[in-house]
Design an enzyme around this catalytic site. Structure first.
Site, PDB file in Angstrom:
ATOM      1  N   GLY A  23      16.988  36.109  28.223  1.00  0.00           N
ATOM      2  CA  GLY A  23      16.752  36.212  29.661  1.00  0.00           C
ATOM      3  C   GLY A  23      15.668  35.286  30.159  1.00  0.00           C
ATOM      4  CB  ALA A  24      14.140  32.374  28.678  1.00  0.00           C
ATOM      5  CG  ASN A  25      18.205  32.845  33.635  1.00  0.00           C
ATOM      6  OD1 ASN A  25      18.398  33.699  32.770  1.00  0.00           O
ATOM      7  ND2 ASN A  25      18.485  33.050  34.916  1.00  0.00           N
ATOM      8  N   GLY A  27      11.998  34.833  35.951  1.00  0.00           N
ATOM      9  CA  GLY A  27      10.941  35.814  35.765  1.00  0.00           C
ATOM     10  C   GLY A  27       9.964  35.488  34.667  1.00  0.00           C
ATOM     11  N   GLY A  29      10.313  35.778  31.538  1.00  0.00           N
ATOM     12  CA  GLY A  29      10.921  35.066  30.422  1.00  0.00           C
ATOM     13  C   GLY A  29      10.817  33.562  30.599  1.00  0.00           C
ATOM     14  CB  SER A 168       8.321  49.105  31.242  1.00  0.00           C
ATOM     15  OG  SER A 168       7.791  49.660  32.435  1.00  0.00           O
ATOM     16  CE1 TYR A 193      13.572  49.129  33.171  1.00  0.00           C
ATOM     17  CE2 TYR A 193      11.788  50.572  33.877  1.00  0.00           C
ATOM     18  CZ  TYR A 193      12.230  49.330  33.445  1.00  0.00           C
ATOM     19  OH  TYR A 193      11.336  48.300  33.281  1.00  0.00           O
TER      20      TYR A 193
END
Length: 328
Positions: A23-25, A27, A29, A168, A193
């Site tokens: 998910g590094a594209n 935020g 990340g 989190s 969540y």
């Protein structure tokens, strides 16, 4: 923005190290990738949307971190590439893990960063509740499939290889409902969540324990709370939570601040002496009592092994089997 946010103080360079970030594209990340790429690492962006990943790569190459004169950024940057990973699909997880294991010469750091938050009720391609499936089960499988490569990549000259699970503070309000793990009887976006985030912490604790039990050294495992961050992760929040976020806006971190604890766990020299711990503000801290429950961690491991279709609960046997299938 949050006025008391701590920053990673390590000036370590990562030349010769390969980092995989899910998910590094976007935020934190992407911000983590920006920092580690500028430290000289080869960074693999494992993302669902390759177009967005490639756009992120172009930005990472052209836009440095906001403190480019710091010692860790003095020197040539590394490399950055993308590969497809859809955590909603175990088939995609397996394909990505195999691609990385067979095409990358090494994996020294794995950062399980991707996630979804309080989304509407849904299921993954494999029938898992979306948040547990994406935030925990997809990363659980991805980690164990890459583990033989991570073990193979250890170097005597490096303090350790690292596996980092982004959790989190919401984990403190969560528990694992083994009687309704997929929220089929009752679904609450918030409870689902929280459950997925306590699963991240329990997985970290249990993986560290099993590595020690198997006498596998040189691989440390971390989990963390990045802070309350303004990002698109909260796009599914209802009007109530959005209102509360508005009230606490002065205490919300920006993206760069939110990436600092992840970066700390990935590079800090003192953190190289620690494993199985939970971090916030670039330091270890105590997670919830549920997250310290070793029996619950072991049960979640066994349950997760069955759900993702791995052949054995025993870590040593699992590594041997995955090595035959994934390491060429």
């Amino acid at each position: 923005m949050w006025p008391f946010s701590r920053s990673c103080q390590s000036t370590a360079r990562l030349v010769g190290r390969t980092v995989v970030i899910t998910g590094a594209n976007t935020g934190i990340g992407k911000e983590t990738a920006r920092d580690l790429y500028r430290r000289g690492a080869r960074v693999v962006l494992a993302c669902r949307d390759l177009n967005k990943a490639n756009a992120a790569i172009e930005e990472l190459k052209s836009v440095p971190p906001s403190c480019p004169t710091r010692e860790q950024f003095v020197g040539e940057p590394g490399e950055v590439v993308a590969c497809k990973l859809d955590l909603n699909s175990l088939a995609s997880v397996r394909e990505c893990a195999k691609h990385i294991s067979t095409t990358e010469s090494a994996v020294h750091v794995l950062i399980n960063n991707a996630g979804v938050m309080m989304c509407p009720k849904g299921v993954t391609e494999d029938g898992f509740e979306t948040q547990l499936g994406t935030n925990h089960l997809g990363h659980f499988l991805f980690t164990l499939l890459l583990l033989p490569k991570i073990i193979q990549s250890r170097k005597d000259s490096d303090p350790c290889s690292r596996i980092i699970n982004v959790s989190s503070m919401a984990h403190a309000r969560g528990d694992i409902n083994f009687d309704d793990l997929m929220s089929e009887k009752s679904y609450s976006p918030l409870k689902a969540y929280n459950q997925s985030k306590v699963a991240n912490v329990l997985f970290t604790r249990e993986l560290a324990r099993r590595l020690k039990e198997a006498n596998i050294t040189g691989i440390n495992v971390y989990t963390l709370h990045p802070g309350v961050i303004k990002s698109d992760l909260g796009r599914h929040l209802s009007a109530g939570p959005r209102f509360l976020l508005g009230i606490f806006r002065p205490f919300i971190k920006n993206i760069e601040q939110g990436a600092q604890t992840t970066i700390h766990c990935a590079v800090d020299e003192e953190a190289a002496k620690e494993t199985g711990l939970y971090y916030k503000e670039c330091a270890p801290t105590s997670p919830s009592s549920v997250a310290l429950d070793d029996a619950k961690a072991a049960r979640l491991w066994d349950t997760s092994i069955k759900l993702v279709g791995l052949p054995t609960h025993n870590l040593t046997e699992l590594i041997e089997q995955v090595s035959k299938d994934y390491i060429k």
